[in-house]
Design a protein around this motif. Structure first.
Motif, PDB file in Angstrom:
ATOM      1  N   ALA A 128      46.209  31.074  40.781  1.00 50.53           N
ATOM      2  CA  ALA A 128      46.427  31.723  42.083  1.00 50.53           C
ATOM      3  C   ALA A 128      47.392  32.906  41.954  1.00 50.53           C
ATOM      4  O   ALA A 128      47.150  33.982  42.516  1.00 50.53           O
ATOM      5  N   ALA A 129      48.475  32.720  41.188  1.00 50.93           N
ATOM      6  CA  ALA A 129      49.472  33.796  41.027  1.00 50.93           C
ATOM      7  C   ALA A 129      48.859  34.999  40.310  1.00 50.93           C
ATOM      8  O   ALA A 129      49.130  36.149  40.653  1.00 50.93           O
ATOM      9  N   LEU A 130      48.013  34.729  39.321  1.00 47.15           N
ATOM     10  CA  LEU A 130      47.358  35.825  38.594  1.00 47.15           C
ATOM     11  C   LEU A 130      46.361  36.552  39.499  1.00 47.15           C
ATOM     12  O   LEU A 130      46.277  37.781  39.480  1.00 47.15           O
ATOM     13  N   ARG A 131      45.607  35.790  40.301  1.00 42.63           N
ATOM     14  CA  ARG A 131      44.619  36.424  41.189  1.00 42.63           C
ATOM     15  C   ARG A 131      45.299  37.327  42.203  1.00 42.63           C
ATOM     16  O   ARG A 131      44.790  38.392  42.529  1.00 42.63           O
ATOM     17  N   ARG A 132      46.463  36.880  42.699  1.00 37.94           N
ATOM     18  CA  ARG A 132      47.191  37.716  43.660  1.00 37.94           C
ATOM     19  C   ARG A 132      47.630  39.038  43.043  1.00 37.94           C
ATOM     20  O   ARG A 132      47.808  40.021  43.729  1.00 37.94           O
ATOM     21  N   ARG A 133      47.857  39.019  41.728  1.00 41.47           N
ATOM     22  CA  ARG A 133      48.361  40.207  41.031  1.00 41.47           C
ATOM     23  C   ARG A 133      47.277  40.897  40.218  1.00 41.47           C
ATOM     24  O   ARG A 133      47.569  41.571  39.247  1.00 41.47           O
ATOM     25  N   ARG A 134      46.041  40.708  40.579  1.00 43.87           N
ATOM     26  CA  ARG A 134      44.956  41.282  39.784  1.00 43.87           C
ATOM     27  C   ARG A 134      45.007  42.815  39.822  1.00 43.87           C
ATOM     28  O   ARG A 134      45.170  43.396  40.880  1.00 43.87           O
ATOM     29  N   PRO A 135      44.883  43.461  38.645  1.00 45.79           N
ATOM     30  CA  PRO A 135      44.972  44.930  38.599  1.00 45.79           C
ATOM     31  C   PRO A 135      43.681  45.564  39.110  1.00 45.79           C
ATOM     32  O   PRO A 135      42.642  44.903  39.156  1.00 45.79           O
ATOM     33  N   PRO A 136      43.730  46.833  39.495  1.00 46.23           N
ATOM     34  CA  PRO A 136      42.526  47.494  40.012  1.00 46.23           C
ATOM     35  C   PRO A 136      41.434  47.635  38.940  1.00 46.23           C
ATOM     36  O   PRO A 136      40.259  47.466  39.241  1.00 46.23           O
ATOM     37  N   ARG A 137      41.834  47.903  37.703  1.00 47.47           N
ATOM     38  CA  ARG A 137      40.835  48.066  36.646  1.00 47.47           C
ATOM     39  C   ARG A 137      40.721  46.761  35.859  1.00 47.47           C
ATOM     40  O   ARG A 137      41.725  46.214  35.425  1.00 47.47           O
ATOM     41  N   LEU A 138      39.491  46.258  35.690  1.00 45.77           N
ATOM     42  CA  LEU A 138      39.285  44.987  34.988  1.00 45.77           C
ATOM     43  C   LEU A 138      38.615  45.210  33.637  1.00 45.77           C
ATOM     44  O   LEU A 138      37.982  46.235  33.405  1.00 45.77           O
ATOM     45  N   TRP A 139      38.737  44.230  32.766  1.00 45.56           N
ATOM     46  CA  TRP A 139      38.145  44.323  31.425  1.00 45.56           C
ATOM     47  C   TRP A 139      36.662  43.941  31.508  1.00 45.56           C
ATOM     48  O   TRP A 139      36.336  42.786  31.845  1.00 45.56           O
TER      49      TRP A 139
END
Lengths: 213, 213
Positions: free
Chosen positions: A189-200
């Motif tokens: 959940a913490a990572l999803r909240r901080r997901r960056p705009p550009r993904l791999w």
């Protein structure tokens, strides 16, 4: 694309392919597949040798097993009184410890900023013993909670946990394991909240399949 | 001297004075005074809130105590069966854990190089869970071993460790504590081997008094 970036991409792709192989073989702790894919989604991070939490029986003077040979029982799910009792009845060399361990993630970062961002998410999710283990051009981050319990199960002279005490102890390690598993959910959940705009790219499709994207 | 350096010196001196106050009051864990002074000798490092290893009894569902109020017994030296038994006979709210914990050092570094050098010494001395907890202008390094043991002493329904089992358990936690203390000696030796040519003035005289210089 610079040489450093190229090398990073190559290593990350290797780790990505390795993860799916491990899953196929049955090595991978499936409980955290979604967390691992969520980490892979970040261009600047990739995970390695992670564990969602587990219960073990260790034959060792001390509860920290130095070699795999000392771990005589290992399970990433709740245990039964019968399972533990069966292990404890076999001959052993030192002392038997019934241990519950929280999740551990080892994650490589492309730079210090990527490492810092991960540490911030980890702290939010209750991974309070997290830190950068190796600094340098590819920082290695360890995410670790304080969750653990090492119960003395038997010494060579004395079976410590038996009968009612064993039943209580098994309930306690299962309870600790449940706490451990929940911490993985909080990390996701913490990572999803901080997901960056550009993904791999390579992780995007798998993330959709897993329902996290 | 730049503003950053001035601020570093000021904080380091504060920490140095605080350590001697704590020693005077009896707060400081004296077993590691020489290790702390050895860390202070480095111009780019100073330690804070460190512990040489200890045995505790915790009243908590889980062996990781979140608040000091849950720690109902604490000792930085070996314990006796009578001491532990007396604690276990008092009423308690959750579960009682008899825990042994390895040493922990929190050290501020002036920069990433100073942090890296400390991590190298720590790894040499068997502090394998060490890492940089907070990156930034003043990295915070945590030195931590894998040494620990959390023995379930009692649940509300059942006294787990009693009689022979308690005697065995006390021997085991004392044994773990001895391992912990020894690790401090190894850290001191590893740091001395890596001592820099330039030392921090205020610590030099004290280091001589303690016989480490």
């Amino acid at each position: 694309m610079g040489e450093m970036t190229e090398r990073w991409e190559e290593r990350k792709l290797q780790a990505w392919n390795r993860m799916w192989e491990d899953l196929h073989i049955g090595y991978l702790d499936e409980d955290i597949l979604d967390v691992l894919v969520e980490i892979f989604l970040r261009p600047g991070l990739y995970p390695k040798s992670s564990c969602s939490g587990r219960i073990t029986v260790i034959d060792s003077e001390y509860p920290w097993a130095k070699e795999d040979t000392m771990t005589i029982f290992k399970k990433h799910a709740p245990v039964t009184v019968e399972e533990v009792d069966a292990v404890a009845r076999k001959p052993f060399a030192h002392r038997l410890w019934l241990s519950a361990q929280g999740p551990i993630y080892h994650v490589y970062a492309q730079d210090v900023d990527a490492a810092s961002e991960l540490l911030a998410a980890a702290r939010e999710a209750g991974f309070k013993h997290s830190g950068v283990m190796v600094l340098g051009s590819m920082p290695l981050v360890e995410l670790r909670t304080g969750i653990r319990g090492d119960l003395l199960l038997a010494t060579r002279r004395h079976r410590i946990l038996d009968g009612d005490a064993l039943r209580e102890a098994v309930a306690v390690v299962n309870d600790i394991l449940a706490q451990a598993k929940e911490r993985n959910r909080r990390l996701l959940a913490a990572l999803r909240r901080r997901r960056p705009p550009r993904l791999w790219g390579p992780a995007v499709e798998k993330a959709r399949e897993l329902g996290i994207l």
